[in-house]
Design an enzyme around this catalytic site. Sequence first.
Site, PDB file in Angstrom:
ATOM      1  N   LYS A 118       2.484  11.326 -11.476  1.00  0.00           N
ATOM      2  CA  LYS A 118       1.736  10.309 -12.230  1.00  0.00           C
ATOM      3  C   LYS A 118       2.560   8.999 -12.541  1.00  0.00           C
ATOM      4  O   LYS A 118       3.671   9.245 -13.008  1.00  0.00           O
ATOM      5  CB  LYS A 118       1.276  10.806 -13.859  1.00  0.00           C
ATOM      6  CG  LYS A 118       0.172  11.945 -13.582  1.00  0.00           C
ATOM      7  CD  LYS A 118      -0.201  12.226 -15.184  1.00  0.00           C
ATOM      8  CE  LYS A 118      -1.428  13.391 -14.859  1.00  0.00           C
ATOM      9  NZ  LYS A 118      -1.744  13.720 -16.237  1.00  0.00           N
ATOM     10  N   GLU A 150      -6.765  18.690 -12.439  1.00  0.00           N
ATOM     11  CA  GLU A 150      -6.692  18.574 -13.940  1.00  0.00           C
ATOM     12  C   GLU A 150      -8.038  19.131 -14.926  1.00  0.00           C
ATOM     13  O   GLU A 150      -8.243  18.540 -15.716  1.00  0.00           O
ATOM     14  CB  GLU A 150      -6.372  17.025 -14.139  1.00  0.00           C
ATOM     15  CG  GLU A 150      -5.010  16.480 -13.690  1.00  0.00           C
ATOM     16  CD  GLU A 150      -4.683  15.356 -14.480  1.00  0.00           C
ATOM     17  OE1 GLU A 150      -5.021  14.036 -13.646  1.00  0.00           O
ATOM     18  OE2 GLU A 150      -3.954  15.385 -15.455  1.00  0.00           O
ATOM     19  N   HIS A 165       0.022  18.381 -28.489  1.00  0.00           N
ATOM     20  CA  HIS A 165      -0.054  17.031 -28.517  1.00  0.00           C
ATOM     21  C   HIS A 165      -1.458  16.185 -28.865  1.00  0.00           C
ATOM     22  O   HIS A 165      -1.115  15.224 -29.545  1.00  0.00           O
ATOM     23  CB  HIS A 165      -0.278  16.467 -26.680  1.00  0.00           C
ATOM     24  CG  HIS A 165       1.010  16.627 -26.125  1.00  0.00           C
ATOM     25  ND1 HIS A 165       1.926  17.778 -26.129  1.00  0.00           N
ATOM     26  CD2 HIS A 165       1.612  15.622 -25.402  1.00  0.00           C
ATOM     27  CE1 HIS A 165       2.766  17.295 -25.342  1.00  0.00           C
ATOM     28  NE2 HIS A 165       2.919  16.255 -24.885  1.00  0.00           N
ATOM     29  N   ASN A 180      -0.488  19.906 -22.708  1.00  0.00           N
ATOM     30  CA  ASN A 180      -0.674  19.421 -24.022  1.00  0.00           C
ATOM     31  C   ASN A 180      -0.437  20.191 -25.000  1.00  0.00           C
ATOM     32  O   ASN A 180      -0.836  19.493 -26.235  1.00  0.00           O
ATOM     33  CB  ASN A 180      -2.002  18.589 -23.868  1.00  0.00           C
ATOM     34  CG  ASN A 180      -2.123  17.503 -22.850  1.00  0.00           C
ATOM     35  OD1 ASN A 180      -1.349  17.153 -22.569  1.00  0.00           O
ATOM     36  ND2 ASN A 180      -3.313  17.695 -22.247  1.00  0.00           N
ATOM     37  N   ARG A 185       0.891  -0.971  -0.001  1.00  0.00           N
ATOM     38  CA  ARG A 185      -0.072   0.131  -0.110  1.00  0.00           C
ATOM     39  C   ARG A 185       0.761   1.191   0.034  1.00  0.00           C
ATOM     40  O   ARG A 185       0.357   2.381   0.456  1.00  0.00           O
ATOM     41  CB  ARG A 185      -0.916  -0.108   1.201  1.00  0.00           C
ATOM     42  CG  ARG A 185      -1.914  -1.329   1.082  1.00  0.00           C
ATOM     43  CD  ARG A 185      -3.212  -1.026   2.094  1.00  0.00           C
ATOM     44  NE  ARG A 185      -3.853  -2.323   2.478  1.00  0.00           N
ATOM     45  CZ  ARG A 185      -3.535  -3.107   3.190  1.00  0.00           C
ATOM     46  NH1 ARG A 185      -2.733  -2.804   4.163  1.00  0.00           N
ATOM     47  NH2 ARG A 185      -4.189  -4.091   3.391  1.00  0.00           N
ATOM     48  N   HIS A 245       8.193  10.506 -29.471  1.00  0.00           N
ATOM     49  CA  HIS A 245       6.957  11.248 -28.940  1.00  0.00           C
ATOM     50  C   HIS A 245       7.270  12.994 -29.050  1.00  0.00           C
ATOM     51  O   HIS A 245       6.566  13.877 -29.555  1.00  0.00           O
ATOM     52  CB  HIS A 245       6.738  11.106 -27.441  1.00  0.00           C
ATOM     53  CG  HIS A 245       5.741  11.846 -26.749  1.00  0.00           C
ATOM     54  ND1 HIS A 245       4.461  12.227 -27.007  1.00  0.00           N
ATOM     55  CD2 HIS A 245       5.871  12.860 -25.926  1.00  0.00           C
ATOM     56  CE1 HIS A 245       3.706  12.888 -26.364  1.00  0.00           C
ATOM     57  NE2 HIS A 245       4.672  13.333 -25.580  1.00  0.00           N
ATOM     58  N   LYS A 266       6.361  23.479 -14.927  1.00  0.00           N
ATOM     59  CA  LYS A 266       5.346  22.395 -14.736  1.00  0.00           C
ATOM     60  C   LYS A 266       4.769  22.346 -13.410  1.00  0.00           C
ATOM     61  O   LYS A 266       3.738  22.041 -13.258  1.00  0.00           O
ATOM     62  CB  LYS A 266       5.963  20.805 -15.195  1.00  0.00           C
ATOM     63  CG  LYS A 266       4.937  19.880 -15.017  1.00  0.00           C
ATOM     64  CD  LYS A 266       5.331  18.680 -15.676  1.00  0.00           C
ATOM     65  CE  LYS A 266       4.242  17.626 -15.488  1.00  0.00           C
ATOM     66  NZ  LYS A 266       4.662  16.253 -15.973  1.00  0.00           N
ATOM     67  N   HIS A 296      -0.048  13.527 -31.293  1.00  0.00           N
ATOM     68  CA  HIS A 296      -0.560  12.088 -31.147  1.00  0.00           C
ATOM     69  C   HIS A 296      -1.257  11.347 -32.384  1.00  0.00           C
ATOM     70  O   HIS A 296      -0.977  10.337 -32.870  1.00  0.00           O
ATOM     71  CB  HIS A 296      -1.754  12.017 -29.945  1.00  0.00           C
ATOM     72  CG  HIS A 296      -1.254  12.129 -28.520  1.00  0.00           C
ATOM     73  ND1 HIS A 296      -2.050  12.528 -27.647  1.00  0.00           N
ATOM     74  CD2 HIS A 296      -0.054  11.988 -28.042  1.00  0.00           C
ATOM     75  CE1 HIS A 296      -1.196  12.577 -26.427  1.00  0.00           C
ATOM     76  NE2 HIS A 296       0.055  12.089 -26.761  1.00  0.00           N
ATOM     77  N   ARG A 356      -3.978  22.787 -16.494  1.00  0.00           N
ATOM     78  CA  ARG A 356      -2.783  21.473 -16.690  1.00  0.00           C
ATOM     79  C   ARG A 356      -2.991  21.045 -18.140  1.00  0.00           C
ATOM     80  O   ARG A 356      -2.030  20.533 -18.793  1.00  0.00           O
ATOM     81  CB  ARG A 356      -3.188  20.612 -15.924  1.00  0.00           C
ATOM     82  CG  ARG A 356      -2.270  19.559 -15.557  1.00  0.00           C
ATOM     83  CD  ARG A 356      -2.417  18.488 -14.247  1.00  0.00           C
ATOM     84  NE  ARG A 356      -1.564  17.760 -14.004  1.00  0.00           N
ATOM     85  CZ  ARG A 356      -1.049  16.996 -12.940  1.00  0.00           C
ATOM     86  NH1 ARG A 356      -1.499  17.592 -11.814  1.00  0.00           N
ATOM     87  NH2 ARG A 356      -0.472  15.833 -12.926  1.00  0.00           N
ATOM     88  N   GLU A 409       9.731  19.430 -25.589  1.00  0.00           N
ATOM     89  CA  GLU A 409       9.044  19.834 -24.119  1.00  0.00           C
ATOM     90  C   GLU A 409       9.671  21.011 -23.322  1.00  0.00           C
ATOM     91  O   GLU A 409       8.780  21.372 -23.025  1.00  0.00           O
ATOM     92  CB  GLU A 409       9.152  18.472 -23.189  1.00  0.00           C
ATOM     93  CG  GLU A 409       8.552  17.186 -23.782  1.00  0.00           C
ATOM     94  CD  GLU A 409       6.861  17.038 -23.608  1.00  0.00           C
ATOM     95  OE1 GLU A 409       6.310  17.954 -23.156  1.00  0.00           O
ATOM     96  OE2 GLU A 409       6.383  16.185 -24.521  1.00  0.00           O
TER      97      GLU A 409
END
Lengths: 360, 360
Positions: A140, A234, A245, A242, A118, A262, A224, A249, A238, A182
């Site tokens: 994340k 989010e 992106h 992107n 945990r 990427h 960031k 993508h 935030r 980035e």
Amino acid sequence: MQTLTVELPDRHYPIHVGPGLLDDASLLTPHLAGRQVMIVTNEVVAPLYLERLKATLAGHDVHEVVLPDGEATKNLEHVERIWDALLAAGFNRRATLIALGGGVTGDMTGFAAACYQRGIAFIQIPTTLLAQVDSSVGGKTGVNHPRGKNMIGAFHQPRAVIVDTDTLKTLPARELTAGLAEVIKYGLIRDEAFMTWLETNMTGLRSLDAALLTEAILKSCSVKAEIVVEDETEQGVRAYLNLGHTFGHAIETAMGYGNWLHGEAVGTGMMMATALSHRLGWLDEAAVKRVAMLLEAAGLPRHAPASVSAERFLELMHLDKKVTDARLRLVLLKAFGDACITDEVDEGQVHDLLADWERQ
Amino acid sequence: MQTLTVELPDRHYPIHVGPGLLDDASLLTPHLAGRQVMIVTNEVVAPLYLERLKATLAGHDVHEVVLPDGEATKNLEHVERIWDALLAAGFNRRATLIALGGGVTGDMTGFAAACYQRGIAFIQIPTTLLAQVDSSVGGKTGVNHPRGKNMIGAFHQPRAVIVDTDTLKTLPARELTAGLAEVIKYGLIRDEAFMTWLETNMTGLRSLDAALLTEAILKSCSVKAEIVVEDETEQGVRAYLNLGHTFGHAIETAMGYGNWLHGEAVGTGMMMATALSHRLGWLDEAAVKRVAMLLEAAGLPRHAPASVSAERFLELMHLDKKVTDARLRLVLLKAFGDACITDEVDEGQVHDLLADWERQ
């Protein structure tokens, strides 16, 4: 060495950045929960840095897990290998996991730490520029599922992030360039002065000047961190992270993951977002040229792949998870350092942009 | 119906207890994150209650996962089946998982919710007495690993817990009795008045009087909530919840899991802890008799298995995870309602107790 402190609601952690930090035990040991330490790395990074890190941790009960390299390993099966190793070593709740490698290693190790008994302590030592400026902040962690990227995961904050800029010396030039996409993004969405700084120093960054790298990484992480703190749930700013992106993508999906990195796809995507912002009257022609020159200086592509028609491109953009319902939701620029998110762009205008776009 | 509100640092959730609640949509719908609902249950519970719950959720996009029954299913493989089902249904971050079943179902469903897209909403509908009085409070979720129980997991709090006391009508009598061991535990460690109440009402509880069950479940959950709030970091009073467990785990391990139910082993373990507290001069002989009579009224065993010698018993107690280093760490009773934790009990005294203990 420079240090950024990331403030969380209930605690804080340092991001140390500078050359040679891998050998500095005094940065690591205060953040270990106990004697038990498990290093997670991959087959590419292990031969380069594992023994040095183990030497730094001398005196601790250090074990290691060496996983295969690549995004394809980012799955539950490999996280289970980390758990198996922790249990085989008899490690308890006061064990510490250290991620030594790129974003894939960091995401998997963080998730393994989040769910072992945990939740146990976790330290990041990112060795790619992308991981250094992206995964260091935000908490994340997770893995991919055959049906989608990052579908299984948890929020789990590191105790410390240690960025040894010397590790970038062994990073392929193409990956360094992808990481720079980035870095440029943080300037575009939040800080025009940083953009100007990048224009001045791009050559020095690409030749791995340690002082310049330290400054660029620190600045990226601090932008960031600012954005993440402003928007923990989010729902809002935030999304600015992107920028490029949704376009990017679409390129990644069209070309198959791994053919375009990427960061390369995001670089081209930022160019497209900039051009669309110009067509909407928000940025002038000089601004578009500035972005093009900065991306070129970083070595990033600006032309979409020849094989993807405007129609197919739009279709793929709609599939992207940042699209809600039928309307495209795009991050664009009102000005340098001033991003916005909008779903009110006329789709015909996006189609025209894609149709006009120079292909490679 | 009665309701207990569990206070968490950043929010709170209700535990609703009473007969017939499974049909009450007004208790469920306020806690759903959106239209998407995935019910997780098992092959024993599904034929009994799944259709009723689905009727209560009419109007929502309801899917289900029916897992095999038993502790052996509490592993990552079955959690993956829940994730697969969520992704196959195209469920997003606003999906809600509902656990309909006992502790195993609740632990796995909670863990699946904790890690799906980094955390989605989760509601518990426990259908065993043990799950109702134990898993309703504390937020522990997870699965077993071949090398240890509950090794992989996360803290993830439910949005609501709905206890329909009528579901106990289909619970085997032996499992009801095993659940009563945990109910009695709350009286012993924290509340002598509740112990007296249990002495008066044990017959009514075993004949499933809904009002008495409601009161016993509410009281148990409120004692556990009190203790968990006092000790979020699990360093102190939370250990009291392990009264009888070090003795009990030794019995479970010696007999192989599943031959003695957990509650049965804990019942005998509490008897042993009570007897040891008497030998230390903390409880008088009358107190020991009171515990013996209460356990007997609940239908719980008080004799250790004949096959386990005092030496083997001690050895197994040392293996228990609540034992640090060489010294036994035991939860004992200074008085009814006043537990303590000590590692200063002379091991010879524990050996003598085990050697003298009546076997069955």
